[in-house]
Write a protein that holds these residues in place. Structure first.
Motif, PDB file in Angstrom:
ATOM      1  N   PRO A   1       0.673  -1.313  -0.023  1.00  0.00           N
ATOM      2  CA  PRO A   1      -0.077   0.031   0.049  1.00  0.00           C
ATOM      3  C   PRO A   1       0.721   1.275  -0.114  1.00  0.00           C
ATOM      4  O   PRO A   1       0.256   2.154  -0.334  1.00  0.00           O
ATOM      5  CB  PRO A   1      -0.618   0.026   1.300  1.00  0.00           C
ATOM      6  CG  PRO A   1      -0.068  -1.124   2.152  1.00  0.00           C
ATOM      7  CD  PRO A   1       0.505  -2.227   1.271  1.00  0.00           C
ATOM      8  N   ALA A   2       2.190   1.017   0.271  1.00  0.00           N
ATOM      9  CA  ALA A   2       3.047   2.390   0.072  1.00  0.00           C
ATOM     10  C   ALA A   2       2.967   3.005  -1.121  1.00  0.00           C
ATOM     11  O   ALA A   2       3.450   4.285  -1.352  1.00  0.00           O
ATOM     12  CB  ALA A   2       4.508   1.975   0.712  1.00  0.00           C
ATOM     13  N   TRP A   3       2.518   2.186  -2.164  1.00  0.00           N
ATOM     14  CA  TRP A   3       2.525   2.896  -3.523  1.00  0.00           C
ATOM     15  C   TRP A   3       1.678   4.119  -3.584  1.00  0.00           C
ATOM     16  O   TRP A   3       1.783   4.976  -4.565  1.00  0.00           O
ATOM     17  CB  TRP A   3       2.255   1.974  -4.664  1.00  0.00           C
ATOM     18  CG  TRP A   3       0.806   1.672  -4.774  1.00  0.00           C
ATOM     19  CD1 TRP A   3      -0.158   0.552  -4.153  1.00  0.00           C
ATOM     20  CD2 TRP A   3      -0.229   2.289  -5.492  1.00  0.00           C
ATOM     21  NE1 TRP A   3      -1.418   0.722  -4.431  1.00  0.00           N
ATOM     22  CE2 TRP A   3      -1.255   1.815  -5.201  1.00  0.00           C
ATOM     23  CE3 TRP A   3      -0.195   3.581  -6.371  1.00  0.00           C
ATOM     24  CZ2 TRP A   3      -2.736   2.328  -5.944  1.00  0.00           C
ATOM     25  CZ3 TRP A   3      -1.264   4.090  -7.069  1.00  0.00           C
ATOM     26  CH2 TRP A   3      -2.532   3.274  -6.737  1.00  0.00           C
ATOM     27  N   GLU A   4       0.811   4.089  -3.064  1.00  0.00           N
ATOM     28  CA  GLU A   4      -0.434   5.238  -3.017  1.00  0.00           C
ATOM     29  C   GLU A   4       0.309   6.720  -2.711  1.00  0.00           C
ATOM     30  O   GLU A   4      -0.389   7.798  -3.411  1.00  0.00           O
ATOM     31  CB  GLU A   4      -1.591   4.979  -2.080  1.00  0.00           C
ATOM     32  CG  GLU A   4      -2.111   3.651  -2.474  1.00  0.00           C
ATOM     33  CD  GLU A   4      -3.357   3.468  -1.504  1.00  0.00           C
ATOM     34  OE1 GLU A   4      -3.605   4.209  -0.643  1.00  0.00           O
ATOM     35  OE2 GLU A   4      -3.968   2.169  -1.550  1.00  0.00           O
ATOM     36  N   SER A   5       1.127   6.758  -1.996  1.00  0.00           N
ATOM     37  CA  SER A   5       1.875   8.034  -1.953  1.00  0.00           C
ATOM     38  C   SER A   5       2.802   8.373  -3.207  1.00  0.00           C
ATOM     39  O   SER A   5       3.604   9.331  -3.225  1.00  0.00           O
ATOM     40  CB  SER A   5       2.776   8.148  -0.718  1.00  0.00           C
ATOM     41  OG  SER A   5       3.737   7.106  -0.597  1.00  0.00           O
ATOM     42  N   ARG A   6       2.831   7.542  -4.001  1.00  0.00           N
ATOM     43  CA  ARG A   6       3.542   7.568  -5.299  1.00  0.00           C
ATOM     44  C   ARG A   6       5.301   7.995  -5.164  1.00  0.00           C
ATOM     45  O   ARG A   6       5.640   9.111  -5.529  1.00  0.00           O
ATOM     46  CB  ARG A   6       3.279   8.700  -6.122  1.00  0.00           C
ATOM     47  CG  ARG A   6       1.655   8.596  -6.441  1.00  0.00           C
ATOM     48  CD  ARG A   6       1.657   7.559  -7.858  1.00  0.00           C
ATOM     49  NE  ARG A   6      -0.038   7.376  -7.981  1.00  0.00           N
ATOM     50  CZ  ARG A   6      -0.396   6.662  -8.909  1.00  0.00           C
ATOM     51  NH1 ARG A   6       0.329   5.866  -9.596  1.00  0.00           N
ATOM     52  NH2 ARG A   6      -1.765   6.642  -9.429  1.00  0.00           N
ATOM     53  N   PRO A   7       5.888   7.191  -4.196  1.00  0.00           N
ATOM     54  CA  PRO A   7       7.428   7.505  -4.144  1.00  0.00           C
ATOM     55  C   PRO A   7       8.099   7.081  -5.500  1.00  0.00           C
ATOM     56  O   PRO A   7       7.575   6.238  -6.247  1.00  0.00           O
ATOM     57  CB  PRO A   7       7.519   6.376  -3.169  1.00  0.00           C
ATOM     58  CG  PRO A   7       6.506   5.169  -3.150  1.00  0.00           C
ATOM     59  CD  PRO A   7       5.423   6.003  -3.570  1.00  0.00           C
ATOM     60  N   SER A   8       9.073   7.978  -5.614  1.00  0.00           N
ATOM     61  CA  SER A   8       9.825   8.029  -6.943  1.00  0.00           C
ATOM     62  C   SER A   8      11.501   7.955  -6.554  1.00  0.00           C
ATOM     63  O   SER A   8      11.848   8.580  -5.583  1.00  0.00           O
ATOM     64  CB  SER A   8       9.536   9.291  -7.609  1.00  0.00           C
ATOM     65  OG  SER A   8      10.353   9.446  -8.729  1.00  0.00           O
ATOM     66  N   TYR A   9      11.882   7.366  -7.581  1.00  0.00           N
ATOM     67  CA  TYR A   9      13.463   7.237  -7.332  1.00  0.00           C
ATOM     68  C   TYR A   9      14.212   7.778  -8.756  1.00  0.00           C
ATOM     69  O   TYR A   9      15.152   7.649  -9.076  1.00  0.00           O
ATOM     70  CB  TYR A   9      14.044   5.946  -7.129  1.00  0.00           C
ATOM     71  CG  TYR A   9      13.692   4.839  -7.955  1.00  0.00           C
ATOM     72  CD1 TYR A   9      13.323   4.966  -9.508  1.00  0.00           C
ATOM     73  CD2 TYR A   9      13.473   3.609  -7.701  1.00  0.00           C
ATOM     74  CE1 TYR A   9      12.924   3.897 -10.279  1.00  0.00           C
ATOM     75  CE2 TYR A   9      13.117   2.403  -8.331  1.00  0.00           C
ATOM     76  CZ  TYR A   9      12.895   2.857  -9.741  1.00  0.00           C
ATOM     77  OH  TYR A   9      12.502   1.627 -10.578  1.00  0.00           O
TER      78      TYR A   9
END
Length: 334
Positions: free
Chosen positions: A34-42
């Protein structure tokens, strides 16, 4: 034609290089985190990392970008750097969902058009082609690609390993029953291994056609040999991994197949640069070691092929003799 001139002709054959710019959030989403929902980017770390390696080798490739990333202002500097370095861009859908083949025709059209607009705005470049996330495609996807006027589709992946990849994915991802049902056709079935390796044209309505450039697998065996598989093998021995690449290249030369060679971000970064993704196979290999291995792989390929971006590959294919034409599939395909 002499044996020497034949060998020179083989060495001048084309191989195209492309990279699917799958961001951190997209890997987390596929894994069911579910951490994907904050749209983390590298992308701010990954893009300079790969551009430096490509510049060092003097290579230009095609970057397939997700529209959602292009729409985020924070990713602008990284995506503009791709364009400024002379690379091509392609459309990788907007939301990067490998179940794109389950979308309605209107959903497909909106997905590709929204991505197209965002990528143009972020990079200043027109996408040259399309690749479905997770090699997901359908007749509706192909129609939408043609409507956008792109030079090619690059979504088909002719391998028999789709069911095995799906079984591994279901065994390792954290999915709800509903998500499993939604994704039950991911990566296709055994029939995908029977699809052509060489470029051909899809026959569309109204006398139109669309060039298809498949992701190349090993002729005859149809085993994948894009960088993800080579990197995994290199964990034990880089020499053995490169040795496994040479038969694939040899078979391509014998069959007259000009490879479309695919890269992914995790082929080039390890858990040191993307610690949230340490659970993926091969992420125990440090980023710098992956980069060194990538350069070795390029040297091996450049000995037999002229390495170009996919747009140039498509132009060269178009300039040749008439290609085979295939009808659109009756239903969706993954």
């Amino acid at each position: 034609m002499t044996a020497t001139s034949t060998a020179q002709q083989i060495r001048r054959s084309t191989a195209s290089l492309s990279l699917d710019v799958d961001n951190l959030w997209s890997y987390l989403k596929i894994h069911g985190d579910p951490a994907w929902e904050s749209r983390p980017s590298y992308l701010d770390r990954f893009v300079p990392h790969v551009l430096g390696a490509l510049d060092e080798r003097g290579r230009r490739i095609t970057f397939f970008i997700a529209g959602r990333d292009a729409a985020e202002d924070a990713n602008g500097p990284a995506l503009r750097a791709i364009a400024a370095s002379g690379h091509e861009v392609g459309n990788h859908s907007f939301e990067h969902e490998p179940w794109l083949h389950t979308y309605s025709p209107e959903q497909v059209r909106r997905e590709l058009h929204d991505a197209d607009e965002a990528i143009r705005a972020a990079t200043g470049l027109r996408p040259v082609g399309f690749r479905g996330p997770g090699f997901s495609w359908s007749a509706d996807v192909l129609r939408a690609v043609a409507e956008l006027g792109y030079g090619f589709d690059a979504s088909t992946f002719p391998t028999f390993l789709g069911p095995l990849a799906r079984a591994y994915y279901f065994a390792t991802a954290k999915l709800t029953p509903q998500e499993r049902e939604q994704r039950k056709a991911l990566f296709g079935g055994l029939a995908e291994g029977l699809r052509p390796l060489d470029p051909y044209r899809w026959s569309l309505e109204g006398g139109r056609s669309l060039l298809e450039i498949p992701v190349t697998t090993m002729p005859v065996a149809r085993l994948p040999f894009h960088l993800s598989y080579l990197v995994y093998l290199s964990r034990e021995s880089e020499a053995q991994a490169l040795a496994s690449q040479r038969p694939a290249i040899g078979l391509c030369r014998l069959a007259g197949t000009e490879p479309s060679f695919l890269l992914h971000p995790l082929d080039l970064v390890g858990g040191d640069l993307a610690p949230q993704l340490r659970f993926f196979p091969g992420m125990d290999v440090p980023s710098e070691r992956k980069l060194r291995f990538f350069k070795r792989v390029l040297r091996v390929m450049a000995a037999d092929f002229e390495l170009v971006p996919m747009g140039e590959h498509a132009r060269r294919v178009d300039a040749r003799e008439r290609l085979p034409v295939r009808p659109l599939p009756a239903g969706a395909a993954a």
